[in-house]
Enzyme design. Structure first.
Site, PDB file in Angstrom:
ATOM      1  N   GLY A  32     -10.349 -15.621   0.379  1.00 22.99           N
ATOM      2  CA  GLY A  32     -10.320 -14.395  -0.954  1.00 22.99           C
ATOM      3  C   GLY A  32      -9.123 -14.047  -1.285  1.00 22.99           C
ATOM      4  N   MET A  36      -4.602  -7.486  -4.692  1.00 22.75           N
ATOM      5  CA  MET A  36      -3.779  -7.144  -3.923  1.00 22.75           C
ATOM      6  C   MET A  36      -3.076  -8.185  -3.472  1.00 22.75           C
ATOM      7  SD  MET A  36      -1.525  -3.826  -4.031  1.00 22.75           S
ATOM      8  CE  MET A  36      -0.912  -3.917  -2.604  1.00 22.75           C
ATOM      9  N   GLY A  37      -3.882  -9.319  -3.431  1.00 15.13           N
ATOM     10  CA  GLY A  37      -3.119 -11.028  -2.908  1.00 15.13           C
ATOM     11  C   GLY A  37      -4.353 -12.187  -2.190  1.00 15.13           C
ATOM     12  N   ASP A 150      -9.697   4.222  -0.571  1.00  8.71           N
ATOM     13  CA  ASP A 150     -10.832   3.267  -1.166  1.00  8.71           C
ATOM     14  C   ASP A 150     -12.270   2.630  -0.198  1.00  8.71           C
ATOM     15  OD1 ASP A 150     -10.484   1.363  -3.389  1.00  8.71           O
ATOM     16  OD2 ASP A 150      -9.310   0.076  -2.454  1.00  8.71           O
TER      17      ASP A 150
END
Length: 193
Positions: A32, A36-37, A150
C-alpha cells in the site's frame, strides 16, 4: 494487493532496494501507499514473524515537523498495548533518509474495502461488532492520554478472523504533552479526518 496510487509524485522504492535496507527482514511486497508513505509486507527472519514496514518519503521527512510527527507516531504506538490496536515493533531512520516503522502485519482488509466490497453494505451485526472493538480500543487509548485524530474506514483493519485493529496513529496527540505537540502543529491547524 497494492493500494491504488494517490496523486503525489513519490514512487516507493522497489522491494529489492528496501530489502537491502532491512537485512534482518525478508521484504516480500509493496502492499500500500498513501500521503504519508508506503507499506511493505515482510517477515522478521529471526522470529519468523510477519510484519509491515512503513516508509516515509525523504521529501516529507525533510519538511519541518514531519519527522517529529512520524517519530511521535512510533513513540505513541509503542506505549499502546491493546488487541485492537496495531502493535509497533520498531522505528527509526534508514541510512538513505527514510523514516520507518515496523508494525504487526494484519492479514485482512481495511474497513473501507470491506464496505465497498459488500453488495448491500456491512451487516448490522458485523457493524456492531466492529464499532464495539473500535470503541474499546479508543477508550483504552484515551485513558492513556492519546487521541487518534484520524479515525476513518481506511485506518480500521479487520483481520481474517474478524478482529479489528486500529492503524496509523500518525496524527495521534499525546494529551499530557500539549506543550510539545504545540510545537509540531500550528495553532488552529486542522489535521486528520
Amino acid at each position: 494487493s497494492p493500494v491504488s496510487s494517490p496523486a503525489f509524485a513519490w514512487e516507493p522504492p522497489p522491494v529489492a532496494e528496501v530489502a537491502g535496507w532491512f537485512p534482518d527482514y525478508e521484504v516480500q511486497a509493496l502492499t500500500g501507499r498513501g500521503a504519508m508513505g508506503a507499506v511493505y509486507r515482510a517477515v522478521q527472519r529471526k522470529l519468523d514473524r510477519p510484519v509491515a514496514i512503513k516508509l516515509l518519503p525523504p521529501e516529507i521527512a525533510a519538511r519541518e515537523g514531519a519527522a517529529a510527527r512520524f517519530e511521535r507516531e512510533g513513540r505513541a504506538m509503542a506505549r499502546l498495548n491493546h488487541p485492537n490496536i496495531v502493535a509497533l515493533h520498531d522505528f527509526g531512520r534508514t541510512a538513505e533518509g527514510h523514516l520507518y516503522i515496523i508494525l504487526e502485519y494484519v492479514e485482512g482488509a481495511d474497513l473501507s474495502r470491506i464496505m465497498h466490497a459488500e453488495k448491500n453494505g456491512v451487516r448490522v451485526t458485523q457493524a456492531l461488532e466492529i464499532v464495539t472493538q473500535i470503541c474499546d480500543a479508543l477508550q483504552y487509548a484515551h485513558g492513556r492520554g492519546f487521541v487518534h485524530r484520524d479515525i476513518k474506514p481506511g485506518n480500521i483493519l479487520v483481520d481474517t478472523g474478524g478482529r479489528v485493529k486500529i492503524a496509523d496513529f500518525g496524527l495521534a496527540k499525546l494529551l499530557e504533552s500539549d506543550a510539545a505537540a504545540g510545537r509540531l502543529t500550528m495553532t488552529g491547524a486542522v489535521l486528520g479526518t
